[in-house]
Scaffold this active site. Structure first.
Site, PDB file in Angstrom:
ATOM      1  N   HIS A   1      36.161 -24.239  -7.946  1.00 15.37           N
ATOM      2  CA  HIS A   1      37.087 -25.018  -8.763  1.00 15.37           C
ATOM      3  C   HIS A   1      36.491 -25.201 -10.162  1.00 15.37           C
ATOM      4  O   HIS A   1      35.776 -26.179 -10.409  1.00 15.37           O
ATOM      5  CB  HIS A   1      37.337 -26.385  -8.123  1.00 15.37           C
ATOM      6  CG  HIS A   1      37.909 -26.305  -6.741  1.00 15.37           C
ATOM      7  ND1 HIS A   1      37.161 -25.934  -5.662  1.00 15.37           N
ATOM      8  CD2 HIS A   1      39.172 -26.554  -6.279  1.00 15.37           C
ATOM      9  CE1 HIS A   1      37.924 -25.955  -4.575  1.00 15.37           C
ATOM     10  NE2 HIS A   1      39.138 -26.333  -4.918  1.00 15.37           N
TER      11      HIS A   1
ATOM     12  N   PRO B   1      36.542 -34.834   1.586  1.00 15.06           N
ATOM     13  CA  PRO B   1      37.878 -35.415   1.724  1.00 15.06           C
ATOM     14  C   PRO B   1      38.165 -36.365   0.566  1.00 15.06           C
ATOM     15  O   PRO B   1      37.384 -37.279   0.291  1.00 15.06           O
ATOM     16  CB  PRO B   1      37.789 -36.175   3.056  1.00 15.06           C
ATOM     17  CG  PRO B   1      36.659 -35.541   3.795  1.00 15.06           C
ATOM     18  CD  PRO B   1      35.684 -35.109   2.749  1.00 15.06           C
TER      19      PRO B   1
ATOM     20  N   GLY C   1      44.025 -36.474  -6.849  1.00 13.66           N
ATOM     21  CA  GLY C   1      44.097 -36.436  -5.398  1.00 13.66           C
ATOM     22  C   GLY C   1      43.472 -37.654  -4.751  1.00 13.66           C
ATOM     23  O   GLY C   1      43.985 -38.188  -3.755  1.00 13.66           O
TER      24      GLY C   1
ATOM     25  N   ASN D   1      44.053 -35.335 -15.076  1.00 12.95           N
ATOM     26  CA  ASN D   1      44.454 -34.043 -15.645  1.00 12.95           C
ATOM     27  C   ASN D   1      45.826 -33.580 -15.175  1.00 12.95           C
ATOM     28  O   ASN D   1      46.296 -32.519 -15.574  1.00 12.95           O
ATOM     29  CB  ASN D   1      43.399 -32.964 -15.363  1.00 12.95           C
ATOM     30  CG  ASN D   1      43.160 -32.723 -13.888  1.00 12.95           C
ATOM     31  OD1 ASN D   1      44.096 -32.660 -13.099  1.00 12.95           O
ATOM     32  ND2 ASN D   1      41.894 -32.571 -13.507  1.00 12.95           N
TER      33      ASN D   1
ATOM     34  N   HIS E   1      42.649 -24.695 -11.018  1.00 10.12           N
ATOM     35  CA  HIS E   1      42.190 -25.784 -10.152  1.00 10.12           C
ATOM     36  C   HIS E   1      41.243 -25.278  -9.082  1.00 10.12           C
ATOM     37  O   HIS E   1      40.141 -25.800  -8.916  1.00 10.12           O
ATOM     38  CB  HIS E   1      43.389 -26.480  -9.499  1.00 10.12           C
ATOM     39  CG  HIS E   1      43.018 -27.600  -8.581  1.00 10.12           C
ATOM     40  ND1 HIS E   1      42.613 -27.399  -7.274  1.00 10.12           N
ATOM     41  CD2 HIS E   1      42.978 -28.933  -8.771  1.00 10.12           C
ATOM     42  CE1 HIS E   1      42.325 -28.556  -6.715  1.00 10.12           C
ATOM     43  NE2 HIS E   1      42.550 -29.514  -7.597  1.00 10.12           N
TER      44      HIS E   1
ATOM     45  N   ARG F   1      31.699 -57.005  24.685  1.00 10.75           N
ATOM     46  CA  ARG F   1      31.902 -57.469  23.306  1.00 10.75           C
ATOM     47  C   ARG F   1      31.209 -58.814  23.085  1.00 10.75           C
ATOM     48  O   ARG F   1      30.748 -59.105  21.977  1.00 10.75           O
ATOM     49  CB  ARG F   1      33.387 -57.557  22.969  1.00 10.75           C
ATOM     50  CG  ARG F   1      34.165 -58.582  23.783  1.00 10.75           C
ATOM     51  CD  ARG F   1      35.561 -58.802  23.233  1.00 10.75           C
ATOM     52  NE  ARG F   1      36.330 -59.709  24.086  1.00 10.75           N
ATOM     53  CZ  ARG F   1      37.398 -60.379  23.675  1.00 10.75           C
ATOM     54  NH1 ARG F   1      37.822 -60.255  22.429  1.00 10.75           N
ATOM     55  NH2 ARG F   1      38.044 -61.177  24.505  1.00 10.75           N
TER      56      ARG F   1
ATOM     57  N   GLU G   1      40.638 -50.275   7.938  1.00 11.80           N
ATOM     58  CA  GLU G   1      39.615 -49.528   8.684  1.00 11.80           C
ATOM     59  C   GLU G   1      39.088 -48.328   7.916  1.00 11.80           C
ATOM     60  O   GLU G   1      37.888 -48.040   7.934  1.00 11.80           O
ATOM     61  CB  GLU G   1      40.181 -49.050  10.027  1.00 11.80           C
ATOM     62  CG  GLU G   1      40.264 -50.129  11.086  1.00 11.80           C
ATOM     63  CD  GLU G   1      41.581 -50.865  11.068  1.00 11.80           C
ATOM     64  OE1 GLU G   1      41.799 -51.709  11.955  1.00 11.80           O
ATOM     65  OE2 GLU G   1      42.389 -50.596  10.149  1.00 11.80           O
TER      66      GLU G   1
ATOM     67  N   HIS H   1      37.669 -53.579  22.998  1.00 13.19           N
ATOM     68  CA  HIS H   1      38.931 -53.268  23.662  1.00 13.19           C
ATOM     69  C   HIS H   1      38.968 -51.767  23.953  1.00 13.19           C
ATOM     70  O   HIS H   1      39.819 -51.029  23.471  1.00 13.19           O
ATOM     71  CB  HIS H   1      40.128 -53.716  22.821  1.00 13.19           C
ATOM     72  CG  HIS H   1      40.166 -55.205  22.586  1.00 13.19           C
ATOM     73  ND1 HIS H   1      39.156 -55.881  21.935  1.00 13.19           N
ATOM     74  CD2 HIS H   1      41.102 -56.139  22.926  1.00 13.19           C
ATOM     75  CE1 HIS H   1      39.458 -57.182  21.889  1.00 13.19           C
ATOM     76  NE2 HIS H   1      40.627 -57.368  22.488  1.00 13.19           N
TER      77      HIS H   1
ATOM     78  N   HIS I   1      47.702 -49.750  21.853  1.00 10.56           N
ATOM     79  CA  HIS I   1      46.367 -50.294  21.620  1.00 10.56           C
ATOM     80  C   HIS I   1      45.343 -49.825  22.656  1.00 10.56           C
ATOM     81  O   HIS I   1      44.185 -50.240  22.603  1.00 10.56           O
ATOM     82  CB  HIS I   1      46.416 -51.830  21.635  1.00 10.56           C
ATOM     83  CG  HIS I   1      46.972 -52.423  20.373  1.00 10.56           C
ATOM     84  ND1 HIS I   1      48.179 -52.050  19.849  1.00 10.56           N
ATOM     85  CD2 HIS I   1      46.461 -53.365  19.529  1.00 10.56           C
ATOM     86  CE1 HIS I   1      48.397 -52.745  18.739  1.00 10.56           C
ATOM     87  NE2 HIS I   1      47.373 -53.542  18.520  1.00 10.56           N
TER      88      HIS I   1
END
Length: 736
Positions: A94, A183, A225, A254, A331, A425, A479, A530, A542
């Protein structure tokens, strides 16, 4: 923000016009508001004399603010053409972002950022994250010119196997790269974590009236992005709420993505969005030529102490390319030989492929010396600090060293069958509060689920604006950003042991962040509760089914499901040590803990030492070959023990194996694995309230697996287990 350019000086050379979206443009060279001779002055005259201006910084180190304009232009074009040549040679990459962002990168690395390439891990350095990681040659070029261990050969081998200049930045591979980015949006979230780590340590250790021990900026370049991805909004919201004033993000606006111009799908006012999120926002309309405006925007951002800063920098992607600038063709594709030649002509670059004039390297000596001087001064400040504040100084040194305090494991409690059976937990809450008092770098929080995840450290308050010294992070329902922020905290320095928590099902919402933790060797503990259909009435939305199997498939991560209090203590011991790379590989890695909502009894045979092996015998003689082996995890471990009791009553010799962590068991010597699972014993049954996928590795082709390979349902936990066929009777039936 726009800065008016100074008096114009007529250029004395011709440059080709660029056909950009039907509009002719002339690529001119300018600095400080003046048009410059584009005939590569560096080649036509002896080394330029630098017109250096300096100003004192807070640390007393001189900061270069400008150099000879023609020499600066040569340095900027060197960045562009090193990127162009590397991408061309690789026939992949790129080039557009490095070509457009070269002026920004030059000003950042030469004038503003504080680093020491001779000691790239120096604690008080500025941190830089390229969130738009596809433009990696920009970062490699800057590291190369700035004196880091990124050679010209590395650049020539861009994107090749075993190169230290891979397609996207990798912190474990390339000197000077802080964060593995790929990512889109992950990098800016990592940067928020880094800035939060700096704020936390500064609040804990800096003393009023004394030179600060912790005082560095976090820089980030993000693109269109990144701003389209939802994670950027999540983390920007938190950064604004926290008021992270040492975070400076530059948005390379850009207006081009892979599909083409961003107005195909992205027309919002990003600046107003960040303003609404509590950021200080500036706008530079010409990021390719208006260098004074870029410089002023950075200076303004550094002056704002109570808000993170976003500089919206409008650039021309592929700047200098007559036919490909401002198109998606630059690009993610090489310019090619013909267009590269035209670009060299347009920008007056008279040098050949990978040819860089020596004076470009000389320029960066200023920043290198500035960083070396700053480190020397910081080390003196640290020793003076330790003399005045010996206890805090010792804690600070221990924290940034990455070494674990002596005797920390002794804080983890042990349990007997007489102790009340609890959900894991709740045992996790005990471990978190035990470790909070003995690990200086232990901190974390939950995605708005602290009362359910049981993750609050009772001795500490909330990390908030003006309360950065506290250790409980309130991430809100975010999250995805939470995971990436904790990755940034972990990679800020190796002394941190961050944890973050949510329901096990919602690891789906931070899957990318968990994967990046594993890839980046970021020591994060992902506390998830859980963990099965045992959560009951919330129903299938869930109830995790495939999650254990999918995370077990991920490299460089531990997936642990403890079965009682002792195993929970063991899981935390292993997780903390693996955060620091204390394992057979020596490589840091994250851990996912899957913890139950429902209670389970404590066993007399479980142990921390057993957990460290991954799987171990909890019932049956290790010296006796059994008729059948039962394997269980989590809340189903006690179910396997109950089934063993029934089978023994019928005359069977039964062994029960607790399989807390597949990965750890896989790493043991073959002799140990055979002692736990004798190859001669083919009658094996696994029981786990999750997908049976993968269990054949341990049961063998003649074994059986009790689990659930379909979605759950809403109802009380006991009824659900009966409905799904995960019962003691089913285990006995399978074993028989």
């Amino acid at each position: 923000m726009q800065t008016t350019m100074g008096p114009q000086v007529q250029m004395n050379c011709q440059v080709p016009k660029a056909k950009v979206a039907g509009t002719a443009r002339i690529f001119s060279n300018s600095l400080n508001g003046q048009q410059l001779n584009c005939r590569s002055p560096a080649a036509a005259r002896p080394r330029a004399q630098r017109a250096i201006k300096a100003q004192a910084t807070e640390t007393g180190v001189e900061k270069v603010t400008s150099i000879d304009p023609e020499l600066a232009e040569t340095c900027i074009n060197a960045i562009r053409f090193l990127a162009i040549d590397a991408v061309n040679k690789a026939n992949s990459g790129h080039p557009g972002l490095p070509m457009g962002c070269a002026p920004l990168a030059f000003l950042m690395f030469h004038e503003f950022m504080l680093y020491n390439p001779k000691n790239s891990a120096w604690f008080n350095r500025d941190r830089f994250t390229l969130s738009a990681g596809h433009g990696s040659m920009l970062q490699y070029a800057m590291l190369h010119f700035s004196g880091f261990d990124v050679t010209m050969e590395d650049c020539k081998n861009f994107r090749q196997l075993n190169s230290r200049a891979p397609g996207h930045p990798e912190n474990f591979l390339t000197d000077g790269v802080e964060i593995t980015t790929g990512p889109l949006g992950q990098g800016i979230a990592n940067a928020v974590g880094i800035a939060a780590a700096e704020a936390h340590l500064a609040a804990r250790f800096n003393k009023e009236g004394e030179p600060p021990l912790v005082d560095h900026y976090t820089w980030c370049i993000l693109g269109d992005g990144c701003n389209m991805e939802g994670i950027s909004n999540e983390c920007a919201s938190l950064a604004g709420h926290w008021g992270l004033g040492k975070l400076i993000a530059i948005y390379d606006d850009n207006k081009i993505s892979i599909d083409g111009h961003t107005d195909l799908a992205f027309t919002e006012d990003v600046g107003k969005r960040y303003e609404a999120l509590g950021w200080h926002v500036q706008h530079v309309a010409d990021g390719n030529k208006d260098y004074p405006a870029i410089r002023k925007a950075i200076e303004n951002a550094r002056a704002v102490k109570d808000k993170p800063s976003l500089i919206r920098l409008e650039t021309l992607i592929g700047y200098g390319s007559p036919n490909k600038a401002n198109t998606h063709g630059v690009h993610g594709s090489p310019l090619g030989g013909e267009e590269t030649g035209l670009t060299r002509e347009a920008l007056g670059w008279k040098y050949g492929e990978f040819e860089i004039p020596k004076e470009v390297y000389d320029v960066y000596g200023d920043a290198q010396q500035r960083g070396a001087d700053a480190q020397k001064q910081w080390e003196q400040n640290l020793e003076q600090y330790c003399q005045k504040h010996p206890e805090e100084g010792a804690e600070f040194k221990q924290l940034i060293s990455g070494e674990l305090p002596a005797g920390w494991v002794d804080a983890l409690p042990k349990f007997t069958p007489e102790d009340k059976g609890l959900a894991t937990r709740l045992h996790s809450q005990t471990m978190i509060n035990a470790l909070a008092g003995v690990l200086p770098g232990f901190l974390g929080g939950s995605a708005d689920l602290a009362p359910s995840n049981m993750t609050l450290m009772k001795a500490y308050g909330d990390f908030q604006k003006g309360q950065y010294q506290e250790k409980n992070f309130r991430f809100g329902v975010r999250e995805h950003a939470m995971g990436a922020i904790c990755n940034g905290i972990a990679l800020h320095n190796k002394g941190f042991v961050p944890y973050c928590a949510t329901f096990f099902i919602f690891t789906d919402y931070m899957r990318a962040s968990i994967r990046m933790a594993a890839l980046s060797e970021a020591g994060v503990i992902f506390v998830t509760t859980h963990d099965s259909i045992g959560l009951g009435e919330d129903g299938p939305t869930h109830q995790p089914i495939e999650h254990l199997a999918s995370l077990r498939a991920m490299p460089n991560i531990l997936m642990m499901r403890p079965g009682d209090g002792n195993e929970t203590a063991g899981a935390y011991k292993v997780a903390v040590e693996n955060c620091r790379g204390i394992n057979k590989t020596g490589i840091p890695r994250p851990t996912v803990l899957a913890l139950s909502r429902q209670g389970m009894p404590n066993m007399s045979t479980t142990s921390i030492e057993g957990v460290e092996k991954g799987a171990y015998i909890v019932r049956g003689s290790p010296d006796e070959t059994p008729d059948v082996i039962l394997m269980g995890t989590g809340s189903e471990l006690s179910m396997a023990v109950e089934a063993a009791e029934k089978l023994e009553a019928s005359g069977k010799k039964v062994r029960v194996v607790s399989f807390v962590c597949w990965e750890l068991f896989d790493e043991q010597e073959q002799s140990y694995r055979d002692s736990v699972l004798p190859p001669s014993v083919e009658n094996r049954v696994s029981v786990e309230a999750g997908s049976t996928f993968g269990w054949i590795k341990w049961t063998g082709p003649k074994g059986k697996s009790i689990g659930i390979d379909h979605f759950g349902a809403s109802g009380p936990a006991p009824a659900l287990y009966e409905w799904a066929g995960i019962t003691t009777a089913k285990v006995v039936e399978a074993a028989s």
